[in-house]
Design a protein around this motif. Structure first.
Motif, PDB file in Angstrom:
ATOM      1  N   PHE A  88       0.842  -1.194   0.000  1.00 17.24           N
ATOM      2  CA  PHE A  88       0.000   0.000   0.000  1.00 17.24           C
ATOM      3  C   PHE A  88       0.877   1.245   0.000  1.00 17.24           C
ATOM      4  N   LEU A  89       0.354   2.335  -0.546  1.00 14.08           N
ATOM      5  CA  LEU A  89       0.948   3.638  -0.337  1.00 14.08           C
ATOM      6  C   LEU A  89       0.590   4.036   1.088  1.00 14.08           C
ATOM      7  N   THR A  90       1.400   4.837   1.741  1.00 12.90           N
ATOM      8  CA  THR A  90       1.087   5.236   3.113  1.00 12.90           C
ATOM      9  C   THR A  90       1.336   6.727   3.301  1.00 12.90           C
ATOM     10  N   GLN A  91       0.573   7.302   4.198  1.00 14.57           N
ATOM     11  CA  GLN A  91       0.770   8.702   4.567  1.00 14.57           C
ATOM     12  C   GLN A  91       0.482   8.844   6.054  1.00 14.57           C
ATOM     13  N   GLU A  92       1.518   9.213   6.793  1.00 15.52           N
ATOM     14  CA  GLU A  92       1.320   9.479   8.212  1.00 15.52           C
ATOM     15  C   GLU A  92       0.757  10.881   8.361  1.00 15.52           C
ATOM     16  N   LEU A  93      -0.260  11.002   9.194  1.00 10.43           N
ATOM     17  CA  LEU A  93      -0.891  12.298   9.420  1.00 10.43           C
ATOM     18  C   LEU A  93      -0.344  12.923  10.692  1.00 10.43           C
ATOM     19  N   PRO A  94       0.212  14.133  10.583  1.00 11.75           N
ATOM     20  CA  PRO A  94       0.682  14.818  11.790  1.00 11.75           C
ATOM     21  C   PRO A  94      -0.521  15.192  12.653  1.00 11.75           C
ATOM     22  N   LEU A  95      -0.398  15.037  13.938  1.00  8.92           N
ATOM     23  CA  LEU A  95      -1.529  15.312  14.827  1.00  8.92           C
ATOM     24  C   LEU A  95      -1.826  16.806  14.883  1.00  8.92           C
ATOM     25  N   GLY A  96      -3.110  17.132  14.726  1.00  6.84           N
ATOM     26  CA  GLY A  96      -3.567  18.508  14.884  1.00  6.84           C
ATOM     27  C   GLY A  96      -3.269  19.441  13.728  1.00  6.84           C
ATOM     28  N   LYS A  97      -2.910  18.887  12.566  1.00  3.81           N
ATOM     29  CA  LYS A  97      -2.589  19.733  11.417  1.00  3.81           C
ATOM     30  C   LYS A  97      -3.458  19.350  10.225  1.00  3.81           C
ATOM     31  N   HIS A  98      -3.935  20.366   9.514  1.00  7.37           N
ATOM     32  CA  HIS A  98      -4.717  20.123   8.304  1.00  7.37           C
ATOM     33  C   HIS A  98      -3.789  19.648   7.188  1.00  7.37           C
ATOM     34  N   VAL A  99      -4.239  18.627   6.452  1.00  5.49           N
ATOM     35  CA  VAL A  99      -3.469  18.055   5.349  1.00  5.49           C
ATOM     36  C   VAL A  99      -4.380  18.016   4.121  1.00  5.49           C
ATOM     37  N   ASN A 100      -3.893  18.530   3.004  1.00  8.54           N
ATOM     38  CA  ASN A 100      -4.667  18.494   1.761  1.00  8.54           C
ATOM     39  C   ASN A 100      -4.473  17.145   1.079  1.00  8.54           C
ATOM     40  N   LEU A 101      -5.587  16.472   0.804  1.00  6.67           N
ATOM     41  CA  LEU A 101      -5.530  15.241   0.025  1.00  6.67           C
ATOM     42  C   LEU A 101      -5.753  15.542  -1.451  1.00  6.67           C
ATOM     43  N   SER A 102      -6.483  16.622  -1.709  1.00  2.00           N
ATOM     44  CA  SER A 102      -6.719  17.115  -3.069  1.00  2.00           C
ATOM     45  C   SER A 102      -7.085  18.588  -2.947  1.00  2.00           C
ATOM     46  N   LYS A 103      -7.408  19.227  -4.057  1.00  2.00           N
ATOM     47  CA  LYS A 103      -7.764  20.650  -3.959  1.00  2.00           C
ATOM     48  C   LYS A 103      -9.101  20.855  -3.250  1.00  2.00           C
ATOM     49  N   ASP A 104      -9.918  19.822  -3.174  1.00  2.00           N
ATOM     50  CA  ASP A 104     -11.235  19.936  -2.553  1.00  2.00           C
ATOM     51  C   ASP A 104     -11.366  19.221  -1.213  1.00  2.00           C
ATOM     52  N   VAL A 105     -10.359  18.442  -0.829  1.00  5.61           N
ATOM     53  CA  VAL A 105     -10.464  17.620   0.378  1.00  5.61           C
ATOM     54  C   VAL A 105      -9.280  17.868   1.308  1.00  5.61           C
ATOM     55  N   THR A 106      -9.608  18.247   2.545  1.00  6.95           N
ATOM     56  CA  THR A 106      -8.613  18.451   3.591  1.00  6.95           C
ATOM     57  C   THR A 106      -8.992  17.579   4.777  1.00  6.95           C
ATOM     58  N   VAL A 107      -7.989  16.988   5.423  1.00  9.51           N
ATOM     59  CA  VAL A 107      -8.239  16.180   6.614  1.00  9.51           C
ATOM     60  C   VAL A 107      -7.387  16.690   7.768  1.00  9.51           C
ATOM     61  N   LEU A 108      -7.868  16.436   8.965  1.00 10.73           N
ATOM     62  CA  LEU A 108      -7.130  16.732  10.184  1.00 10.73           C
ATOM     63  C   LEU A 108      -7.293  15.530  11.100  1.00 10.73           C
ATOM     64  N   CYS A 109      -6.182  14.963  11.516  1.00 12.02           N
ATOM     65  CA  CYS A 109      -6.196  13.821  12.428  1.00 12.02           C
ATOM     66  C   CYS A 109      -5.658  14.293  13.770  1.00 12.02           C
TER      67      CYS A 109
END
Length: 180
Positions: A85-106
């Motif tokens: 699998f491809l993997t991406q660790e999400l930094p805690l408490g920071k917004h991350v852009n997955l695309s121009k329309d989708v942002t996640v925060l973990c």
């Protein structure tokens, strides 16, 4: 549009055969081979169920990115990388852009391993709490600095404990409803 699957546990038991689904899922891992991301909230087997990942076609794994909170031990990320699998660790408490329309925060609540995911999709705000319990005002205020609004809330809808008698189960259910 992006497709994000959260905490897939579709079949089999978890916690050394201590938990099973009350109703067998009609879905299989192969039903989700066209998704873009799989987010795993934490390492418990009812959220991170290794058999699910093993059952995804090896060729399809190369196109799916596993999203997981940053951890020092890297066990989940390394397991998924080994499977292709491809993997991406999400930094805690920071917004991350997955695309121009989708942002996640973990982020996590306190020092537990349970994490939540806040997703912003074209102005829609989705909060997936999973097993996170927001019962501390100070911690909630810190979290709410990064989360301005919630349109859709996903949360654990039941207590995750074993109770011997009916009165204990009723009390736990009422407490869960109050917490939500």
């Amino acid at each position: 549009s992006l497709k994000i699957l959260c905490d897939p546990w579709l079949q089999g038991s978890a916690f050394n055969n201590g938990w099973t689904h009350l109703i067998e899922s009609k879905h299989r891992a192969s039903d989700f081979e066209d998704i873009d991301y799989i987010w795993i909230s934490h390492e418990h087997p009812d959220h991170f169920h290794p058999k699910f990942f093993l059952n995804i076609n090896e060729e399809k794994r190369k196109k799916i990115t596993i999203l997981f909170q940053f951890t020092r031990d890297k066990r989940v990320i390394n397991f998924c990388k080994k499977l292709g699998f491809l993997t991406q660790e999400l930094p805690l408490g920071k917004h991350v852009n997955l695309s121009k329309d989708v942002t996640v925060l973990c982020d996590r609540v306190g020092i537990t391993i349970d994490s939540f995911l806040y997703i912003e999709i074209d102005g829609l705000k989705v909060l997936n709490l999973n097993d996170c319990i927001l019962n501390d005002i100070k911690k909630n205020q810190r979290i709410m600095k990064n989360i301005k609004r919630v349109d859709i809330l996903f949360t654990q809808f039941s207590y995750a404990n074993w109770f011997i008698n009916r009165q204990e189960r009723i009390a736990a259910s009422k407490n869960k409803i109050r917490a939500i």
